[in-house]
Each structure stands twice: as C-alpha cells, then as structure tokens.
Design a protein around this motif. Structure first.
Motif, mmCIF file in Angstrom:
data_model
loop_
_atom_site.group_PDB
_atom_site.id
_atom_site.type_symbol
_atom_site.label_atom_id
_atom_site.label_comp_id
_atom_site.label_asym_id
_atom_site.label_seq_id
_atom_site.Cartn_x
_atom_site.Cartn_y
_atom_site.Cartn_z
ATOM 1 N N SER A 95 0.826 -1.215 0.000
ATOM 2 C CA SER A 95 0.000 0.000 0.000
ATOM 3 C C SER A 95 0.854 1.256 0.000
ATOM 4 O O SER A 95 0.455 2.288 -0.537
ATOM 5 N N ALA B 221 -5.919 1.251 -5.307
ATOM 6 C CA ALA B 221 -6.574 0.171 -4.555
ATOM 7 C C ALA B 221 -6.898 -1.027 -5.437
ATOM 8 O O ALA B 221 -6.799 -2.176 -5.002
ATOM 9 N N ARG C 125 -3.961 -3.237 -5.794
ATOM 10 C CA ARG C 125 -3.712 -3.997 -4.574
ATOM 11 C C ARG C 125 -4.705 -5.149 -4.434
ATOM 12 O O ARG C 125 -4.370 -6.204 -3.898
ATOM 13 N N PHE D 232 -5.784 0.396 4.396
ATOM 14 C CA PHE D 232 -5.729 0.899 3.016
ATOM 15 C C PHE D 232 -6.642 2.103 2.838
ATOM 16 O O PHE D 232 -7.641 2.038 2.130
#
Length: 288
Positions: free
Chosen positions: A52, A58, A61, A286
């Motif tokens: 992160s 996002a 990830r 996150f």
C-alpha cells in the motif's frame, strides 16, 4: 498421483491473461517472502501494508491480494496446509463505484418471476429453464444463448459456462429442482419444439436458437410485478450477485468465481454498506 502446478490450478478457472497476472504477483510475493508457505494472517497484512505504501491504486492492490489468496487456495488443495491464512482479508475500493444495491431484487422477489404460467406447456417449460439460469446461476443473456445441450451435465448436476471477453469460464452447480426441470426440457420438450438442426440449449417456439432480444422480450411481461424497479436480464444478474454476497454472505472469492468476474474489484462493488462494515478490519490499512 501427480500433483498439478499452481499455474495449472489457476488455468482451471481463469483466462490466460488473468493467469499471467496472478502468476506475476505470486512469483513476486514468493521472491520477497521465502517463508510464505508458513505465513500467518499478520504476515500477509504486513506485506500488504508494504504494498500500500508503494502502490496507492486500490484496484491494483486488490489484484495482488487475490493472487496471494489463490496461492494459499493451491496450498490447501495440494495438502501443504490445512488452513487458509488470509481467506477473509479484504481491501476496500472506492465506494463511489459501488452498485446501487437498493435498486436490485431480493431472492424472494426473484422467485416471483417463476410463478408466471404460459398457455403453451412447451414454452412454459422452456421459460422456466431460462429464468432459472438467470435467477439461480446469474448468467448473462449472452451466456444463455451460447449454451449447448452438452454443456448441461445432468449426472453431476452442473452447467458449464464458456468464457468470453469479459467473463471467465466456470462450471456451476444446478439446484435439485433444476435437474428435474432440465431433464424434462432436454429429453421431452426441446425435441418437440425443434425445427432445424442446432446444438443450442434454448430455442424459440419456432424451433430455432434464441437471441438476446428474445430473452428481453420474455422478461417484458413480468415488469408489472415491480413497477418501481427496472427489470431486465442485467438487473436480475446484478441482484443474484448482490444476494450471494449480502444475503448468503458467501466469501468474495467464491462469488467472484460464481459470477465469472475477471477481477475481484468488480465483485466488491456489490457489497451493501452495512455488510461491508462487518468485513475484516483490514480496510483501515488501506485508506483512500
């Protein structure tokens, strides 16, 4: 017995491009984490924290975490581990992209679609088969028109869905009541309706392969059941996916596979807000 490789394991459910992406993420993970085979939940949280800091996107990830989850799925399947250390680990994506789940249909509402009778018995059976694929397996119209009779395995009670540009191939379980219905349709009704040689499962009353617009036309008379909502094959599928996640509370990865989504971020959009808040506290790692 010869055990399959992790790449072969992924190839059973995913497209070549997805397999390539997952293998890249897995190999990178293993290169940096030599003891990954014995990792626990906190080890993977720590690794994702590092990711992160390097990668603010996002969605990217989410792909990495999904690949890592498949690595541990493989270890469990192969007998290397008895537990999955990060199965419930989740990454929050931008909530602005969430599906408007309040506009969709509950499982009980979808069941009402099957109550409509047709004055022609053949069409009634055909329509029940088609509607059941929409409300139980969440298929798209395009997937339904591409189904062949051979894609239905009554012995194992499954239906095989071919891959497309947007969705992965998958083999889905049929409900017990579907097996009896499909058996009647395939062995009795469909042969009576058939007017030309075709392997397609769903045919029209004229005995020809059904088209997408015909599926929409079949749904049209059912719209008065829900005058305040938009009823069509797309919203039915969206409702099914939403209900898998929020009513049945199936794991994200399982719903991704059931829906044929190539990326877990696509599936995450169907979380209801209250359900999403109950997911793993990993979300705090996150921030967006």
């Amino acid at each position: 017995m010869t055990k399959i490789t992790i790449e072969e394991f992924l190839q059973q459910d995913y497209s070549p491009q997805t397999v390539k992406s997952y293998m890249f993420a897995i190999n990178h993970f293993l290169k940096l984490n030599r003891k990954a085979k014995r990792y626990k939940y906190k080890n993977i949280v720590e690794y994702m924290e590092e990711i992160s800091q390097q990668q603010p996107n996002a969605k990217y990830r989410v792909v990495i975490l999904s690949a890592i989850k498949k690595y541990y799925d493989y270890l469990v399947m192969s007998g290397y581990r008895a537990d999955h250390p990060c199965k419930k680990l989740n990454i929050k994506v931008n909530s602005n992209q969430a599906v408007q789940v309040q506009d969709l249909f509950s499982s009980e509402e979808l069941q009402l679609l099957l109550n409509r009778e047709n004055r022609y018995e053949n069409l009634d059976t055909r329509n029940s088969v088609l509607l059941s694929l929409l409300i139980y397996q969440g298929l798209t119209s395009d997937e339904i028109i591409r189904l062949n009779v051979k894609d239905i395995d009554l012995d194992s009670g499954t239906v095989y869905i071919k891959s497309s540009a947007n969705l992965n191939n998958r083999r889905l379980q049929l409900l017990a009541k579907q097996i009896l219905l499909f058996s009647k349709y395939i062995s009795e009704v469909r042969p009576r309706m058939l007017r030309s040689s075709t392997d397609k499962l769903i045919i029209t009353k004229l005995g020809k392969p059904i088209a997408v617009n015909s599926i929409h036309a079949m749904i049209e008379p059912l719209k008065p059941l829900f005058p305040d909502k938009s009823l069509n094959p797309k919203t039915i599928r969206m409702s099914v996916i939403c209900n898998w996640l929020n009513e049945k509370e199936l794991p994200l990865e399982q719903v991704q596979e059931l829906a044929g989504h190539k990326w877990p971020g696509t599936t995450e959009k169907y979380f209801k807000a209250d359900s999403q808040q109950q997911r793993e506290l990993i979300n705090r790692y996150f921030p967006l």
